[in-house]
Structures are given as structure tokens and as C-alpha cells.
Design a protein around this motif. Structure first.
Motif, PDB file in Angstrom:
ATOM      1  N   UNK A 165       0.793  -1.293  -0.122  1.00 50.88           N
ATOM      2  CA  UNK A 165      -0.084  -0.149  -0.082  1.00 50.88           C
ATOM      3  C   UNK A 165       0.883   1.127   0.138  1.00 50.88           C
ATOM      4  N   UNK A 166       1.991   1.206   0.810  1.00 52.23           N
ATOM      5  CA  UNK A 166       2.984   2.324   0.837  1.00 52.23           C
ATOM      6  C   UNK A 166       3.745   2.485  -0.565  1.00 52.23           C
ATOM      7  N   UNK A 167       3.835   1.571  -1.309  1.00 49.90           N
ATOM      8  CA  UNK A 167       4.409   1.635  -2.378  1.00 49.90           C
ATOM      9  C   UNK A 167       3.573   1.943  -3.657  1.00 49.90           C
ATOM     10  N   UNK A 168       2.148   1.440  -3.520  1.00 53.34           N
ATOM     11  CA  UNK A 168       1.239   1.939  -4.528  1.00 53.34           C
ATOM     12  C   UNK A 168       0.513   3.277  -4.513  1.00 53.34           C
ATOM     13  N   UNK A 169       0.684   3.867  -3.345  1.00 49.84           N
ATOM     14  CA  UNK A 169       0.006   5.270  -3.339  1.00 49.84           C
ATOM     15  C   UNK A 169       0.564   5.956  -4.194  1.00 49.84           C
ATOM     16  N   UNK A 170      -0.123   7.029  -5.004  1.00 48.84           N
ATOM     17  CA  UNK A 170       0.338   8.062  -5.848  1.00 48.84           C
ATOM     18  C   UNK A 170       1.204   9.042  -5.044  1.00 48.84           C
ATOM     19  N   UNK A 171       2.445   9.428  -5.486  1.00 46.15           N
ATOM     20  CA  UNK A 171       3.204  10.548  -4.644  1.00 46.15           C
ATOM     21  C   UNK A 171       3.613   9.844  -3.428  1.00 46.15           C
ATOM     22  N   UNK A 175       8.091   6.667  -3.842  1.00 47.63           N
ATOM     23  CA  UNK A 175       8.690   7.155  -4.775  1.00 47.63           C
ATOM     24  C   UNK A 175      10.130   7.979  -4.527  1.00 47.63           C
ATOM     25  N   UNK A 176       9.896   8.622  -3.398  1.00 49.06           N
ATOM     26  CA  UNK A 176      11.168   9.464  -2.814  1.00 49.06           C
ATOM     27  C   UNK A 176      12.218   8.437  -2.624  1.00 49.06           C
ATOM     28  N   UNK A 177      11.944   7.399  -2.001  1.00 50.84           N
ATOM     29  CA  UNK A 177      13.040   6.258  -1.689  1.00 50.84           C
ATOM     30  C   UNK A 177      13.430   5.843  -2.923  1.00 50.84           C
ATOM     31  N   UNK A 178      12.716   5.596  -4.158  1.00 53.65           N
ATOM     32  CA  UNK A 178      13.047   5.033  -5.268  1.00 53.65           C
ATOM     33  C   UNK A 178      14.296   6.196  -6.085  1.00 53.65           C
ATOM     34  N   UNK A 179      13.717   7.249  -5.903  1.00 53.22           N
ATOM     35  CA  UNK A 179      14.447   8.464  -6.608  1.00 53.22           C
ATOM     36  C   UNK A 179      15.769   8.642  -5.942  1.00 53.22           C
ATOM     37  N   UNK A 180      15.797   8.682  -4.523  1.00 51.54           N
ATOM     38  CA  UNK A 180      17.155   8.620  -3.831  1.00 51.54           C
ATOM     39  C   UNK A 180      18.152   7.528  -4.058  1.00 51.54           C
ATOM     40  N   UNK A 181      17.446   6.313  -4.585  1.00 49.94           N
ATOM     41  CA  UNK A 181      18.259   5.298  -5.062  1.00 49.94           C
ATOM     42  C   UNK A 181      18.923   5.411  -6.290  1.00 49.94           C
ATOM     43  N   UNK A 182      18.405   6.370  -7.201  1.00 43.63           N
ATOM     44  CA  UNK A 182      18.896   6.728  -8.509  1.00 43.63           C
ATOM     45  C   UNK A 182      17.976   6.254  -9.496  1.00 43.63           C
ATOM     46  N   UNK A 185      12.955   9.161 -13.862  1.00 43.35           N
ATOM     47  CA  UNK A 185      11.369   9.326 -14.162  1.00 43.35           C
ATOM     48  C   UNK A 185      10.997   7.985 -14.952  1.00 43.35           C
ATOM     49  N   UNK A 186      11.761   7.744 -15.998  1.00 45.53           N
ATOM     50  CA  UNK A 186      11.647   6.755 -16.745  1.00 45.53           C
ATOM     51  C   UNK A 186      11.298   5.230 -16.049  1.00 45.53           C
ATOM     52  N   UNK A 187      12.170   5.224 -15.209  1.00 47.90           N
ATOM     53  CA  UNK A 187      12.474   3.704 -14.329  1.00 47.90           C
ATOM     54  C   UNK A 187      11.095   3.705 -13.408  1.00 47.90           C
ATOM     55  N   UNK A 188      10.689   5.127 -12.982  1.00 47.28           N
ATOM     56  CA  UNK A 188       9.533   5.178 -11.994  1.00 47.28           C
ATOM     57  C   UNK A 188       8.220   4.613 -12.738  1.00 47.28           C
ATOM     58  N   UNK A 189       8.073   5.363 -13.989  1.00 44.52           N
ATOM     59  CA  UNK A 189       6.923   4.950 -14.747  1.00 44.52           C
ATOM     60  C   UNK A 189       6.962   3.625 -15.129  1.00 44.52           C
ATOM     61  N   UNK A 190       7.895   2.936 -15.530  1.00 47.24           N
ATOM     62  CA  UNK A 190       8.215   1.558 -16.005  1.00 47.24           C
ATOM     63  C   UNK A 190       7.594   0.714 -14.630  1.00 47.24           C
ATOM     64  N   UNK A 191       8.446   1.117 -13.682  1.00 50.47           N
ATOM     65  CA  UNK A 191       7.755   0.307 -12.358  1.00 50.47           C
ATOM     66  C   UNK A 191       6.289   0.538 -12.090  1.00 50.47           C
ATOM     67  N   UNK A 192       5.686   1.680 -12.449  1.00 48.09           N
ATOM     68  CA  UNK A 192       4.327   1.673 -12.213  1.00 48.09           C
ATOM     69  C   UNK A 192       3.578   0.702 -13.284  1.00 48.09           C
ATOM     70  N   UNK A 193       3.994   0.828 -14.653  1.00 48.89           N
ATOM     71  CA  UNK A 193       3.605   0.348 -15.445  1.00 48.89           C
ATOM     72  C   UNK A 193       3.241  -1.386 -15.534  1.00 48.89           C
ATOM     73  N   UNK A 194       4.804  -1.714 -15.151  1.00 45.11           N
ATOM     74  CA  UNK A 194       4.892  -3.042 -15.414  1.00 45.11           C
ATOM     75  C   UNK A 194       4.868  -3.917 -14.098  1.00 45.11           C
ATOM     76  N   UNK A 195       4.997  -3.285 -12.946  1.00 46.73           N
ATOM     77  CA  UNK A 195       4.885  -3.999 -11.751  1.00 46.73           C
ATOM     78  C   UNK A 195       3.529  -3.480 -11.030  1.00 46.73           C
ATOM     79  N   UNK A 196       3.338  -2.466 -10.792  1.00 43.88           N
ATOM     80  CA  UNK A 196       1.994  -1.979  -9.878  1.00 43.88           C
ATOM     81  C   UNK A 196       0.780  -2.264 -10.966  1.00 43.88           C
TER      82      UNK A 196
END
Length: 287
Positions: A165-171, A175-182, A185-196
Motif C-alpha cells: 500500500x505504501x508503494x502503490x500510493x500516488x506520490x 517514490x522518494x525512496x526510489x528517486x534517492x536510489x537513483x 522518471x522513466x524507471x519510475x514510470x516503468x515500475x508503475x506500468x510493469x509492476x504496480x
């Protein structure tokens, strides 16, 4: 008994214990086979750019969507995601392929690759591990370094429902955790589309929940195939101390490559360097 070159047709899926796994298979059918295992939270597509380079060098590349990621391979019990089950999935795919493979893994895929090479050396011609070291090296680092601080989410992911639930909530803070890991935006969008959106996230998180059901003996496995460890100095999940001891568990040719100024997400963000590392590892095997 494995026989060379028995998989003469594309492998788009395979079955094990009633579970059906989706597979990306590309490159020359008669080429030496590189089997690539994705990490969390990614799928086989994370290897696309690496696969393209390897195909250009004459290698056939096979990459499965692993347990929980393939829609028809999503058992619900935690124990169904223990490391032994995940390794069994990989071994079953190699049996379908019909010949030893050059085994490559990133993140969780690297962990499974290490254990597969340790338990089934006859199935593996060479091993290339990205980011995550031998389980024994990782466990030692958890006790003797700051690695436990990098890996705080291992404990968090044991909680029911809350992590996904923490990972699926928009914003979400995730997302900040993932951004801090490097992640880009393309990676985050792919994670949303291909995983969530794909429905894989709860099952992907269950890989961590399966750890208490896994055999702790994996930390003592010896690796007897040529091995390459690849780590990036921008990795926020795996510290250098966990990587430096990996060679202690390898009774074969071994190399360590450190990629400067690269985040944890090596296959997508440093695909040329990743492909070059795989080719060097294959060269170690002499095949």
C-alpha cells in the motif's frame, strides 16, 4: 541429462509445478545461451538493452518473468517464495533450454543466481552477479558493517499489506525512496506500468516474506564456476563491505568490477557496461 542445443525453438513460456512463466527469448537460436534474472521491482524487460548488445555478439538471451511477476505464476503463500522454490524455477528453465547457460542476475536475481550456481553447477557455465554478492558475504556484512542500515526494508516488507500500500500510493514516500536510489522518471514510470498496474507488486514483496522459510545453509555454498561480481559505487542498497568478501566463496576464476558514478539500477542505466561485464565473465569460462 542436458544435451547441447536441444532448445531449437523460441521459448515464450515454460511450466513448473502447475505455474506458467513468461519468457523473453531473442538472438540467434544457435548461439550460446545467456540466462538473465531480473531483480525487484522489475521484470525481464529490464534487461532489454543488455540483451540487444549480447545478441549483436552472437549470444542467444533468455529472460523470464519470475515467480510472482508472471501472472500465471503467482502462488499466495509466503513459503512458496522461499529461495529454494525460486532456484527450482530457474533450474527447471535451464532443463527446458537443454544446455548449461551463462547465468546473469541483478539484485534479487543475483541472489538466486548465486544459489543456483552453488546448488546446480552442472547447469551453469559462468556466473555474473550485479549488485548483490554471495549470500554468505551479504549475511556477514549485515552483522559486521552498516549493511543492516541499507537493508532496513527487509524487516518492513515482512509486515502484511502495508508495504505494498505504501508503494502503490500516488506520490508516496516510496517514490522518494526510489528517486534517492537513483531511479529516473522513466524507471519510475516503468515500475508503475510493469509492476504496480500489472498486479505483480504484492507478490514481488512476498519474495522478502519468503526469506524466513529459506534454508540458511545458502550462506555456506561454494561456487565452482567462473564468476564475475559487478557493483556500482552509487548503490544505496548494497555497501562495499558486502561485496569485498564475495570472492571468499568462489573456488574458480573470479573478477570484481566497480562501476563509478552508477546507481543500483545497472541493467537499465549502464547497459553497455553491464553487457561488457557479462562478456568478460563468459570469456573467463572459455566457452
Amino acid at each position: 541429462m542436458l544435451t547441447s542445443g536441444s532448445a531449437t525453438e523460441r521459448i515464450t513460456e515454460y511450466t513448473r509445478d502447475g505455474l506458467v512463466f513468461d519468457v523473453l527469448d531473442q538472438g540467434p537460436l544457435d548461439g550460446p545461451i545467456v540466462l538473465l534474472l531480473h531483480g525487484f521491482p522489475e521484470r525481464a524487460s529490464s534487461w532489454s538493452a543488455v540483451m540487444a548488445v549480447l545478441n549483436e555478439h552472437g549470444f542467444r538471451t533468455v529472460a523470464p518473468d519470475q515467480r510472482g511477476y508472471s501472472p500465471r505464476a503467482r502462488p499466495k503463500r509466503r513459503r512458496d517464495y522461499r529461495i529454494g522454490a525460486l532456484v527450482g524455477d530457474v533450474a527447471a528453465l535451464i532443463e527446458v533450454i537443454g544446455q548449461p547457460v551463462h547465468l546473469v542476475g541483478h539484485d534479487w536475481g543475483a541472489n538466486i543466481a548465486w544459489v543456483t550456481a552453488g546448488r546446480h553447477p552442472r547447469l551453469v557455465a559462468s556466473l555474473t552477479a550485479f549488485s548483490v554478492p554471495h549470500p554468505g558475504s551479504f549475511m556477514t556484512a549485515m552483522l559486521t558493517s552498516k549493511q543492516i542500515l541499507h537493508s532496513w526494508y527487509f524487516a518492513f516488507f515482512q509486515l502484511p499489506l502495508l508495504p505494498e500500500k505504501w508503494m502503490m500510493r500516488p506520490g508516496a514516500r516510496a517514490e522518494k525512496w526510489y528517486e534517492q536510489s537513483g531511479m529516473t522518471e522513466d524507471d519510475l514510470e516503468r515500475t508503475k506500468t510493469e509492476i504496480v498496474d500489472y498486479g505483480a507488486l504484492p507478490f514481488a514483496v512476498t519474495w522478502y516474506r519468503g526469506l524466513p522459510f529459506s534454508n540458511p545453509g545458502i550462506g555456506r555454498l561454494r561456487i565452482t564456476v567462473p564468476t564475475s561480481m559487478v557493483w556500482s559505487d552509487g548503490d544505496t542498497f548494497i555497501g562495499r563491505s558486502a561485496v569485498d568478501n564475495a570472492q571468499r566463496y568462489v573456488d574458480a576464476a573470479y573478477t570484481l568490477t566497480v562501476l563509478p558514478d552508477v546507481s543500483h539500477w545497472i541493467p537499465t542505466q549502464a547497459s553497455d557496461a553491464a553487457a561488457a561485464a557479462v562478456l568478460r565473465s563468459i570469456a573467463l569460462s572459455g566457452t
